[in-house]
Design a protein around this motif. Structure first.
Motif, PDB file in Angstrom:
ATOM      1  N   UNK A 114      -4.859  -3.636   9.823  1.00 44.52           N
ATOM      2  CA  UNK A 114      -3.906  -3.218   8.810  1.00 44.52           C
ATOM      3  C   UNK A 114      -4.421  -3.672   7.456  1.00 44.52           C
ATOM      4  N   UNK A 155      -0.630   1.480   6.911  1.00 46.17           N
ATOM      5  CA  UNK A 155      -0.257   1.387   8.313  1.00 46.17           C
ATOM      6  C   UNK A 155      -1.413   0.856   9.142  1.00 46.17           C
ATOM      7  N   UNK A 156      -1.166   0.714  10.442  1.00 43.51           N
ATOM      8  CA  UNK A 156      -2.176   0.186  11.352  1.00 43.51           C
ATOM      9  C   UNK A 156      -3.108   1.284  11.825  1.00 43.51           C
ATOM     10  N   UNK A 215      -5.755  -3.243  16.489  1.00 41.10           N
ATOM     11  CA  UNK A 215      -5.501  -2.494  15.269  1.00 41.10           C
ATOM     12  C   UNK A 215      -5.909  -3.347  14.074  1.00 41.10           C
TER      13      UNK A 215
END
Lengths: 119, 112
Positions: free
Chosen positions: B37, B42-43, B35
């Motif tokens: 960020x 958010x991710x 992910x």
């Protein structure tokens, strides 16, 4: 595709009081998981609580509890007896349980809510 | 009990350079994820893997590549670093759909 929305960019609470963080989501699926993650300034992603959609009972973990409203697609987090260590970013996240879904159980995150705790 | 380990923790790159972010887990998890960020966000999923030898794109795969030659390791490669790739990168893993994802501590990457 699923979406997760956290409408409160920032919240503040007095130490020892209760605060509720909001989360709504959009999905056409009937079975899924919902999560709340805490991210303190250290950047770690810490799982706070998990809710299975097929369970009607709201999940609780010590001072943390959720209000899961499946029909309304709402998943709020309540923090009771707030402590200074609760100050962090909180992320709501959704995960499908269908193995055939291409995304391999990925998490879809909301934009986060920054919680400040006042002494 | 190490869990998910990411290296390095911080890195500054110049535009056009390449680098590999390392991720390893010792829980014998089949599913692994990368992910990113961005600040105040958010991710978002970059790539994921459901097992050794199997990888697939997530929401934001452009500019990245991954490989999964073993169950334990899932490196993320940036070939031509761009300023838009300045972000914090998280690796995560899980054993199956009923378990929560375990996250590494993140890598803060700045492209200047």
């Amino acid at each position: 595709a699923q979406t997760v929305t956290q409408s409160q960019p920032e919240m503040s609470v007095q130490e020892a009081e209760t605060v509720t963080l909001s989360c709504t989501y959009d999905t056409s699926e009937s079975d899924y998981y919902l999560f709340w993650y805490k991210q303190p300034p250290s950047r770690q992603m810490i799982l706070v609580i998990r809710q299975e959609a097929y369970k009607q009972q709201n999940a609780t973990e010590n001072r943390f509890s959720v209000n899961f409203q499946k029909a309304a697609k709402s998943f709020s987090l309540k923090i009771s007896d707030s402590q200074l260590g609760d100050a962090a970013m909180y992320f709501c996240a959704y995960r499908s349980v269908r193995f055939e879904i291409k995304a391999g159980n990925m998490l879809t995150f909301g934009g986060g809510t920054r919680l400040m705790v006042k002494p | 009990n190490a869990g998910v380990t990411q290296t390095p923790k911080f890195r500054i790159l110049k535009i056009g350079q390449s680098m590999t972010l390392q991720c390893t887990q010792d829980m014998n998890h089949n599913y692994m994820y990368w992910y990113r960020q961005d600040p105040g966000m958010g991710l978002k999923l970059i790539y994921y893997s459901v097992g050794a030898g199997i990888t697939d794109k997530g929401e934001v795969p452009n500019g990245y590549n991954v490989s999964r030659s073993t169950t334990e390791d899932f490196p993320l490669r940036l070939e031509l670093a761009a300023p838009s790739q300045t972000s914090v990168y998280f690796c995560a893993s899980t054993g199956n759909s009923y378990q929560p994802q375990h996250f590494g501590d993140g890598t803060r990457l700045s492209i200047l």
